[in-house]
Design a protein around this motif. Sequence first.
Motif, mmCIF file in Angstrom:
data_model
loop_
_atom_site.group_PDB
_atom_site.id
_atom_site.type_symbol
_atom_site.label_atom_id
_atom_site.label_comp_id
_atom_site.label_asym_id
_atom_site.label_seq_id
_atom_site.Cartn_x
_atom_site.Cartn_y
_atom_site.Cartn_z
ATOM 1 N N GLU A 68 55.652 40.838 36.499
ATOM 2 C CA GLU A 68 54.944 41.357 35.462
ATOM 3 C C GLU A 68 55.312 41.168 34.249
ATOM 4 O O GLU A 68 54.512 41.230 33.156
ATOM 5 N N GLN A 75 46.430 41.375 30.713
ATOM 6 C CA GLN A 75 46.091 40.635 31.515
ATOM 7 C C GLN A 75 46.618 41.249 32.920
ATOM 8 O O GLN A 75 47.824 41.857 32.892
ATOM 9 N N THR A 76 46.053 41.109 34.213
ATOM 10 C CA THR A 76 46.838 41.492 35.190
ATOM 11 C C THR A 76 46.552 40.353 36.411
ATOM 12 O O THR A 76 45.686 39.306 36.041
ATOM 13 N N LYS A 77 47.503 40.124 37.170
ATOM 14 C CA LYS A 77 47.450 39.225 38.202
ATOM 15 C C LYS A 77 45.994 39.037 38.906
ATOM 16 O O LYS A 77 45.742 38.107 39.360
ATOM 17 N N GLU A 78 45.434 40.230 39.298
ATOM 18 C CA GLU A 78 44.213 40.375 39.715
ATOM 19 C C GLU A 78 43.114 39.293 39.174
ATOM 20 O O GLU A 78 41.811 39.025 39.786
ATOM 21 N N THR A 79 43.030 39.155 38.024
ATOM 22 C CA THR A 79 42.094 38.365 37.148
ATOM 23 C C THR A 79 41.996 36.954 37.857
ATOM 24 O O THR A 79 40.924 36.437 37.691
ATOM 25 N N SER A 125 41.463 47.636 35.771
ATOM 26 C CA SER A 125 42.852 47.928 35.384
ATOM 27 C C SER A 125 43.071 46.812 34.237
ATOM 28 O O SER A 125 44.334 46.862 33.896
ATOM 29 N N THR A 126 42.371 45.938 33.804
ATOM 30 C CA THR A 126 42.542 45.336 32.303
ATOM 31 C C THR A 126 42.994 46.285 31.337
ATOM 32 O O THR A 126 42.395 47.203 31.162
ATOM 33 N N ARG A 134 44.012 51.616 30.831
ATOM 34 C CA ARG A 134 43.466 50.656 31.823
ATOM 35 C C ARG A 134 42.053 50.943 31.973
ATOM 36 O O ARG A 134 41.459 52.010 31.748
#
Length: 227
Positions: A68, A75-79, A125-126, A134
């Motif tokens: 992370e 940004q998040t990984k889920e994007t 969660s962005t 978030r």
Amino acid sequence: MACSTVSMKLLIDSESKRVLFAEASKETVDFLFYILSLPVATVIRLLRKQGMAGSLENLYASVENLNESYIQPNQTKETLLKPSLPVGISSVPLLLMNNTTTGTNYYTCNQSGRYNSNRVSDVPSTICRKCRRRKNTAVPYVAPPGKQESAEGGFVKRLVTYMIMDNLVVNPISTISSITLLNKFNIKDVVNLQEMEVTLGMEEAVKLLKASLQSEKVLTDVFLNCK
């Protein structure tokens, strides 16, 4: 709520051991057509357990394993790993995968029951650039008047039964088209024709998705050859 299975009737030539075509309902055709709108990351996630080959899986794993600390704070990984599905796909069976959001909601940050920003995100969660919270408060999406979903949902209308060819060509079915196809396949003896009804659940759907990327005889490979 989308159902978990759909079904279709296969017409099989027992002599050549191949599927000539399938009779399918609106729900089955909706599923097949909406495969085209699946994000690449969603396709990779579905096919990983099927032993998917190629480098796209490595790219997916690279994002998955990235620390992370190397990712931008907004940004998040889920994007990338769990992108939103298109608006309207929530009414299509088999495509509501776990942990996959649909495009019918947007998210904003919330403080004391009030929206804290005029900016929204379609990924929960962005991080908000303004307050650094978030964005987890859902803001419902309302389609413009000309784009409201029909009561039955999906992509095609429930006017006719549809014909799905072994290579996934889809057309409305008719008596004339069926006879024409039998002539095209050079079927001389109808005794060799067999009908088989199959259920398409999540397991079969993933096999079909994999076969559609590799084969021109998808229905035969999935339901007769059991690849």
